[in-house]
Motif scaffolding. Sequence first.
Motif, mmCIF file in Angstrom:
data_model
loop_
_atom_site.group_PDB
_atom_site.id
_atom_site.type_symbol
_atom_site.label_atom_id
_atom_site.label_comp_id
_atom_site.label_asym_id
_atom_site.label_seq_id
_atom_site.Cartn_x
_atom_site.Cartn_y
_atom_site.Cartn_z
ATOM 1 N N MET A 123 1.847 2.323 -3.378
ATOM 2 C CA MET A 123 0.802 2.942 -4.183
ATOM 3 C C MET A 123 0.942 4.463 -4.246
ATOM 4 O O MET A 123 0.555 5.069 -5.255
ATOM 5 N N LEU B 181 -0.029 1.056 -9.041
ATOM 6 C CA LEU B 181 -1.275 1.103 -8.270
ATOM 7 C C LEU B 181 -1.975 -0.253 -8.282
ATOM 8 O O LEU B 181 -2.426 -0.745 -7.237
ATOM 9 N N TRP B 182 -2.062 -0.854 -9.430
ATOM 10 C CA TRP B 182 -2.702 -2.167 -9.566
ATOM 11 C C TRP B 182 -1.993 -3.188 -8.679
ATOM 12 O O TRP B 182 -2.615 -3.944 -7.933
ATOM 13 N N PHE C 95 -3.804 -3.441 -0.602
ATOM 14 C CA PHE C 95 -4.859 -2.537 -0.136
ATOM 15 C C PHE C 95 -6.132 -3.312 0.187
ATOM 16 O O PHE C 95 -6.725 -3.146 1.260
ATOM 17 N N ASN C 96 -6.564 -4.164 -0.733
ATOM 18 C CA ASN C 96 -7.815 -4.897 -0.565
ATOM 19 C C ASN C 96 -7.635 -6.195 0.208
ATOM 20 O O ASN C 96 -8.250 -6.409 1.250
ATOM 21 N N THR D 87 -10.540 -8.465 -6.871
ATOM 22 C CA THR D 87 -9.822 -7.243 -7.248
ATOM 23 C C THR D 87 -9.304 -7.340 -8.671
ATOM 24 O O THR D 87 -9.423 -6.397 -9.462
ATOM 25 N N TRP E 186 -2.549 -2.462 -5.000
ATOM 26 C CA TRP E 186 -3.948 -2.569 -4.577
ATOM 27 C C TRP E 186 -4.291 -3.955 -4.042
ATOM 28 O O TRP E 186 -5.236 -4.121 -3.290
ATOM 29 N N THR F 66 -10.965 -5.132 -11.951
ATOM 30 C CA THR F 66 -10.059 -4.200 -12.627
ATOM 31 C C THR F 66 -10.027 -4.476 -14.124
ATOM 32 O O THR F 66 -10.055 -3.544 -14.946
ATOM 33 N N LEU G 123 -10.399 -0.526 -9.809
ATOM 34 C CA LEU G 123 -9.798 -0.718 -8.488
ATOM 35 C C LEU G 123 -10.551 0.067 -7.426
ATOM 36 O O LEU G 123 -10.767 -0.410 -6.306
ATOM 37 N N VAL H 280 0.831 -1.202 0.000
ATOM 38 C CA VAL H 280 0.000 0.000 0.000
ATOM 39 C C VAL H 280 0.870 1.259 0.000
ATOM 40 O O VAL H 280 0.528 2.252 -0.653
ATOM 41 N N HIS I 49 -12.122 6.733 -1.005
ATOM 42 C CA HIS I 49 -12.391 7.270 -2.339
ATOM 43 C C HIS I 49 -13.492 8.331 -2.358
ATOM 44 O O HIS I 49 -13.318 9.387 -2.989
ATOM 45 N N THR J 81 -13.047 -1.769 -4.322
ATOM 46 C CA THR J 81 -12.482 -1.611 -2.981
ATOM 47 C C THR J 81 -13.499 -1.865 -1.869
ATOM 48 O O THR J 81 -13.230 -2.652 -0.960
#
Length: 465
Positions: free
Chosen positions: A22, A222-223, A229-230, A248, A226, A252, A283, A19, A182, A287
């Motif tokens: 990112m 980012l991908w 992240f998730n 995820t 992520w 995407t 993404l 993360v 977001h 989330t």
Amino acid sequence: MPSLDTGNTAWVLASSALVLLMTPGLAFFYGGMVRAKSVLNMLMMNFICIAVVTVAWVLYGWSVSFGNANDASGNGFWGGLKQWGMQDITTGIASNSHATIYGSTGVPIFAVACFQLMFAIITPALISGAIADRTKFVGWTVYVCAWVTVIYFPVAHWVFSPNGFINAKLHVMDFAGGTAVHINAGAGALACALVLGKRVGFKKDPMRPHNVPFVMLGAALLWFGWFGFNAGSALTSGGQASVVFMNTQVATCTAVIGWLAAEKIQHGKFTTVGAASGAVAGLVAITPACASVSPIGAIFVGLIPGFVCCYAVNLKNRFDFDDSLDVVGVHLVGGILGTLLIGFFAAPDEVSGFSNGAKAGLFYGGGASQLVSQAEGAGIVFAYSFIVSFILAKIVNATLGMRVTAEAEIAGIDQAEHAETAYDWGGLSGSLHRAAVSVAAATAAPSNGSAPTGTGESDEEKVNV
């Protein structure tokens, strides 16, 4: 009493690093989309978030966001300041005592604090794209500190803490931050764009991305990040994280397809920037929903926002506000869609557990009650974030100033704010000039193959050029 689970802990720490990556990825994604004279400022606006938010998080951010997470009677609106400076969470670290464990996860509170810190870092960084090309670095830095203090930390408690009222009272499903990250950042971006006003030459001058490979590199980072992240939000390395990881990826990919289809309908072409933007839209949308939908549901949670967000980026032209890099169209709209689609696609057979009292979605026999809850959560976060973000931006702009002068904006914000430029245009033009001279001289060489004269360059210099 829960004991330390080293496997889960390793996953959470690895996810924390993903993360964190990112934010530099976002810097490249945004940096490639601005003009060449603004790219360093954009990179710095993202990197300073890492420094400023980390300090605020240690001093009071963790405490406000999660300070009473293990207290069943905790306040639903904020975690308090009892754990300021991260006090009281180091007890028993050396002996792996249960006092260090977050809930029943087997993960030390310190590891969870590291993981959630990375969410706090990237959320205000997302706002920077809406005010690209025209923001003072000092004003932005102060704004970030104020924004996370009065907006992100409390909202994170509402959404992520077991005691948060959006989580525990409204039963909103938001696994990894559709509302707290977001929608929150998208509302802040809209407020800042309105306060700072339009860029010089908005709708008149071309403001195309200066480096599309940067955009793709940023989207790829980012991908990659992520997944932490998730899937890292499961705080375990088991079945739930596996489903989240797959969802995820699926969402995407379908969002890329959806965006490109909309782009073809609108403009007749498939663009590289469109593919990258579609990936980010997917993404964003998956989330909040990644733990509550099946892979089939994830197809639609990606496809629908991917298509809609491609049209939503035109809102700035319709309503005449300058959201430089489409934060509103992608993060705000994508976050809202992802949050609402849970009300349709939440599947009780998945491993989400519905542990906060949430219900299955409309398409799975749960009725419309969960959709209503999702809308309430999204609306509360949007309203709070937009109003307070607008007030903060007004205050900072009226005191320190957030917008550079028109002269600095036209000449180049990188030079004005950082005394640097991303590219050495002088050196580049000099090299091109020498190369042109060499080519011209070579084409003028006598037919007998003898070396041309009058160029003032040795053979070695010509090779080096």
